[in-house]
Enzyme design. Sequence first.
Site, PDB file in Angstrom:
ATOM      1  N   GLY A 177      57.238  58.188  16.991  1.00  0.00           N
ATOM      2  CA  GLY A 177      57.532  57.087  17.997  1.00  0.00           C
ATOM      3  C   GLY A 177      57.712  55.800  17.542  1.00  0.00           C
ATOM      4  O   GLY A 177      57.091  55.312  16.793  1.00  0.00           O
TER       5      GLY A 177
ATOM      6  N   HIS B  13      60.017  59.458  20.885  1.00  0.00           N
ATOM      7  CA  HIS B  13      59.934  58.478  22.040  1.00  0.00           C
ATOM      8  C   HIS B  13      60.025  57.056  21.597  1.00  0.00           C
ATOM      9  O   HIS B  13      59.378  56.780  20.457  1.00  0.00           O
ATOM     10  CB  HIS B  13      58.674  58.529  23.124  1.00  0.00           C
ATOM     11  CG  HIS B  13      57.181  58.154  22.357  1.00  0.00           C
ATOM     12  ND1 HIS B  13      56.737  56.946  22.042  1.00  0.00           N
ATOM     13  CD2 HIS B  13      56.394  59.081  21.560  1.00  0.00           C
ATOM     14  CE1 HIS B  13      55.791  57.030  21.540  1.00  0.00           C
ATOM     15  NE2 HIS B  13      55.414  58.259  21.066  1.00  0.00           N
ATOM     16  N   ASP B  14      60.984  56.148  22.342  1.00  0.00           N
ATOM     17  CA  ASP B  14      61.104  54.824  22.042  1.00  0.00           C
ATOM     18  C   ASP B  14      61.650  54.555  20.504  1.00  0.00           C
ATOM     19  O   ASP B  14      61.338  53.320  20.215  1.00  0.00           O
ATOM     20  CB  ASP B  14      59.745  54.055  22.269  1.00  0.00           C
ATOM     21  CG  ASP B  14      59.039  54.396  23.375  1.00  0.00           C
ATOM     22  OD1 ASP B  14      59.771  53.955  24.620  1.00  0.00           O
ATOM     23  OD2 ASP B  14      58.131  55.120  23.641  1.00  0.00           O
TER      24      ASP B  14
END
Length: 259
Positions: free
Chosen positions: A140, A122-123
């Site tokens: 992440g 994520h991200d």
Amino acid sequence: MDKNMISPLAYIHPEAIIGENVEVGPFTFIDKNVVIGDNNVIMSNVNILYGSRIGNGNQIFPGAVIGAVPQDLKFKGEETTAEIGNNNTIRENVTINRGTAAKGRTIVGSNNLLMEGVHVAHDALIGNGCIIGNSTKMAGEIIIDDNAIISANVLMHQFCRVGGYVMIQGGCRFSKDIPPFIIAGREPIAYSGINIVGLRRRGFSNELIENIHNAYRIIYNSGKNVTEALEQVKQEIPTSPEIEYIISFIENSQRGIIR
């Protein structure tokens, strides 16, 4: 969208937006709130899930999963995206999770090769022209700058940044930043010289390569702390966008650089 290029055994949500000249193989699932551009080849058994945004000219191989919810217990179902640019090759079983409230989106740029089994958490932000080897796992909110080469089975800690034009040896793991233009390897991971072959292939002049080499001699071999070494680089090495990139990368490093 030419229906003849869509396998009748694929499922495409009626609200998904698909561009022109897109091939979709059997047993592929394309969710709602998905936007796919033109000239993509999406092979069999691919899952493109809610919040995915895919540009033009990508090849996505069997078993890839794009846009799955983050593997982050703080995620509460917020509206986020997984965004992929143009002309990427995404090999078998690659997983690219969508963002969280932290940044809202996971981004993979253009002209990248993500080999089998790569995980993009994520991200994360991956630039352009990168090669990422089999089974490399990125946690992440990592950042990988343009034209980095990351070998197979590399483990990248959350929040780390990798500079452009680096070469990272297979099997490495790291929790600090890796500054641009270098080779990183050994166990534990360490500065292993500049990526001279890669820089020559990319058209860097001998003079520029020598300046980069001299900057890193000061940073890594002078015995000075990082702040003092960067001051010496500023005073002694002819300025250029590449030297400024090295200086700003290290000055802005949140986790510190590998030694």
